[in-house]
Design an enzyme around this catalytic site. Structure first.
Site, PDB file in Angstrom:
ATOM      1  N   LYS A   1       0.849  -1.201   0.000  1.00  0.00           N
ATOM      2  CA  LYS A   1       0.000   0.000   0.000  1.00  0.00           C
ATOM      3  C   LYS A   1       0.881   1.245   0.000  1.00  0.00           C
ATOM      4  O   LYS A   1       1.924   1.289   0.680  1.00  0.00           O
ATOM      5  CB  LYS A   1      -0.875  -0.040   1.256  1.00  0.00           C
TER       6      LYS A   1
ATOM      7  N   SER B   1      -9.582   1.808   3.358  1.00  0.00           N
ATOM      8  CA  SER B   1      -8.745   2.570   2.464  1.00  0.00           C
ATOM      9  C   SER B   1      -7.744   1.725   1.672  1.00  0.00           C
ATOM     10  O   SER B   1      -7.123   2.238   0.746  1.00  0.00           O
ATOM     11  CB  SER B   1      -7.969   3.639   3.245  1.00  0.00           C
TER      12      SER B   1
ATOM     13  N   SER C   1      -9.644  -0.687   7.522  1.00  0.00           N
ATOM     14  CA  SER C   1      -9.158  -0.511   6.159  1.00  0.00           C
ATOM     15  C   SER C   1      -8.494  -1.710   5.512  1.00  0.00           C
ATOM     16  O   SER C   1      -8.145  -1.628   4.335  1.00  0.00           O
ATOM     17  CB  SER C   1      -8.196   0.680   6.108  1.00  0.00           C
TER      18      SER C   1
END
Lengths: 540, 147
Positions: A122, A197, A221
């Protein structure tokens, strides 16, 4: 899945194994916006296998080369990426690194437990050799001077980092629409969100663009996108994995988490990144157990392999406000656990719904402090000005997106003199209550169960202008962050439009081993489901 | 202490259970049943407004947070922020007397490393990231003292 699927394609019916309590038949329809052929896909070859174990076995026995595996993944990545858009940056050295691993194997050198495994990271986790933008224009092209500890450990394990994935800016959001760069689509339905997210990391694994990926979880997330994308998502105990190099959003809540297409892969990934780090004062010195030797083949399972396991279903999570399809998928998972020998009872956590506003007070307050470092002076995009405070103000105004700005403002409000006691302090008190109620419940149960989200993936654009509606979707996940507990999400069913639904298992602090064991057994004995998105069914 | 806290909370949380019951797919809808709260209708949503605290002044907050909001942004953000802050108001109606605030999860206090300075091994990359650098200074514009 790498096991070659050469059997003839069967007609698809996602039927539950005959069970008098369930009447649902899920018909697997193809989303209109993909270019896949109308071939049905098989349900027989649907048991998730550990891709990591498959790759390791193949390359060490020289049955296949690392390069061949890397090329397969990169081909699939290139074919799917224009539709899914998981990545903000793709490494240019993947094949070179693969070749180096093959050379080491030829020389009989040790290559590490993740050698040959393509991992996506990420973009709020620092990588020194690739940009790390945290999804923000403010950090466009930013190159950190160091690797996050989790990344360093991945490299030491022999992993190949294939690229950086898309996210809601600074981790703030539940759809990945908050990225300053692009919108990631759900591989199951390209008009739907992948969740957030960590939407890019979840989508990349779902689309088999990589083997496993790292995400971060502050309020859900990792777990919510895992549910939306039909993959396994693992949130470790707070302090289990070092946060050094994770761009801070809310320091008392953030953790780095793992995605995989099987429980074993998520567990093996976790094993490689956890442990104490002197560079993170909140990282735990507790010894790391061996999570991975329990991922045995189901041939070795006893007839009721989970006999004696006490499971508590959180009653507040299966009532009003939760989609019927989610409730029935989770009840299906509960039945399956009972078949495996679990004792299932309901447990009430009365403080459950209050955790959501408490979480948002704490997260926005802590983020207003953490994001004050972005001033355009030492790194990031600077908006030139002839005066210092407007340099700060303009750089931040131009660099941050609207959701980030709003959360900073809300956090500033909650922390200001006169309001601190009313909001921040009370939220901290609610945190205490939530921690105690979980501790009590986990004294009577080995694991707790809930949905991972009140619905399956919704359409892109649907909640974009309605912050509260988006926040409401976090109800299932935030309390776990307040308490710092570990949790595992794995797919257990489908909602309409063939969107996957996952359920969440919550464990006691540092009890990842138990979660992974239960998850592995659940997954390996679940019949009649295929969690491979149609988009790639013919590309595996 | 834990179970006592739960008992103290249960009357308050009865209305919170109703809160969760009023989830809809389209947004968050709730009402509390306390007579001392004023309620205000905003479209289809009803929120309890805690009357003793002032509403957030977005322009003032933006100045504190060092974000140069345009007047348009301030206008656009104000109702959204107000909505969320009103929603935070639930925290005030709950009885939390004698509950200790928790600053982090109770998963173990961390540990500190030895307080010994070490030389960072990649100063070049730090310097390369600085937008305006004139060896050995990081350049910034002048500071104007405002009244």
């Amino acid at each position: 899945m790498l096991s070659s699927v050469q059997n003839p394609r069967f007609l698809l019916h996602h039927c539950r194994r005959s069970n008098p309590l369930h009447h649902h038949h899920h018909h697997h329809r193809y989303p209109k916006s993909t270019h896949t052929t109308a071939l049905p896909h098989p349900i027989s070859a649907s048991l998730p296998t550990s891709q990591i174990q498959t790759i390791q076995k193949s390359i060490l026995s020289r049955e296949k080369t690392t390069r061949q595996f890397a090329e397969e993944f990169l081909t699939r990545l290139r074919l799917t990426e224009p539709h899914v858009k998981s990545f903000l940056h793709i490494s240019e050295t993947v094949l070179n690194e693969a070749d180096e691993i093959d050379r080491k194997i030829d020389r009989n050198e040790d290559v590490g437990p993740l050698a040959g495994v393509l991992v996506a990271v990420k973009d709020n986790i620092c990588t020194a050799d690739m940009p790390s933008t945290a999804g923000s224009k403010l950090l466009e092209n930013y190159r950190p001077p160091f690797d996050a500890t989790a990344v360093k450990k991945l490299k030491e394990s022999g992993a190949i980092i294939v690229g950086k994935t898309n996210l809601d800016e600074f981790g703030m959001g539940s759809t990945t629409e908050g990225s300053a760069y692009q919108v990631t689509a759900n591989p199951w339905n390209l008009e739907s969100v992948p969740g957030g997210s960590s939407g890019g990391s979840a989508a990349a694994v779902a689309a088999r663009q990589c083997v496993v990926s790292l995400g971060s979880d502050t309020g859900g997330s990792v777990r919510q996108p895992a549910s939306f994308c039909g993959v396994v998502g693992l949130k470790p105990t707070y302090g289990r994995v070092s946060r050094y190099g994770l761009v801070a959003y809310a320091s008392s809540l953030d953790v780095i988490g793992c995605f995989g297409s099987s429980v074993a892969d998520a567990g093996i990934l976790l094993q490689s990144i956890c442990g104490h780090d002197k560079l993170d004062a909140t990282s735990s010195t507790r010894e790391v157990n061996d999570y991975t030797s329990q991922f045995v083949s189901k041939d070795y399972f006893e007839s009721q392999p989970l006999k004696g396991l006490r499971v508590g279903v959180i009653s507040e999570t299966l009532g009003d406000g939760v989609d019927q399809e989610v409730v029935s998928s989770v009840r299906g998972a509960i039945s399956h656990l009972e078949e495996l020998g679990c004792t299932v009872t309901e447990v009430s956590l009365p403080s459950f719904s209050l955790g959501l506003p408490a979480y948002y007070v704490l997260a926005s307050s802590e983020s207003s402090s953490n994001l004050s470092r972005y001033d355009g002076v030492r790194y990031g995009n600077q908006t030139v000005s002839d005066e210092l405070s407007s340099l700060y103000g303009d750089s931040r105004a131009n660099g941050f997106g609207p959701e980030v700005k709003r959360r900073i403002l809300m956090g500033t409000y909650a922390l200001s003199a006169g309001y601190y006691d009313a909001y921040y302090k009370r939220a901290q008190q609610v945190r205490t209550v939530v921690q105690k109620s979980f501790k009590e419940a986990l004294g009577l149960h080995d694991i707790l169960i809930s949905p991972a989200a009140p619905s399956a993936a919704y359409k892109i654009g649907e909640k974009k202008n309605d912050p509260l509606a988006m926040y409401a979707g976090d109800i299932m996940t935030v309390n776990v962050n307040l308490a710092g507990l570990p949790a595992l999400v794995l797919p257990c069913g489908f909602a309409k439009d063939s969107l996957p639904v996952g359920f969440q298992m919550i464990g006691a602090t540092f009890d990842e081993e138990k979660l992974l064991r239960v998850g592995h057994i659940f997954e390996q004995t679940l019949q009649g489901y295929n969690f491979i998105p149609p988009l790639i069914a013919d590309k595996i | 202490m834990g179970s006592r806290a739960l008992l103290v909370l249960s009357p308050a949380f009865k209305s919170d259970h109703v809160l969760l019951n009023h989830f809809t797919k389209y947004g968050f809808r709730h009402r509390t049943f306390r007579q001392t709260e004023r309620t205000r209708r905003v479209g289809v949503r009803e929120y309890a407004v805690h009357s003793s605290l002032e509403r957030p002044d977005v322009a003032c907050l933006a100045e504190t947070a060092r974000i140069s909001l345009t007047p348009q942004e301030a206008e656009e953000f104000a109702p959204k922020i107000q909505q969320v802050v009103d929603w935070f108001g639930q925290l005030q109606v709950v009885d939390l007397q004698s509950v200790e605030p928790a600053i982090r999860p109770d998963t173990e206090a961390g540990s500190f490393r030895e307080d010994n300075p070490e030389t960072f091994d990649n100063r070049e990359a730090i310097i390369a990231a600085i937008p305006s650098y004139e060896e050995p200074y990081i350049k910034v514009p002048k500071v104007l003292n405002k009244d």
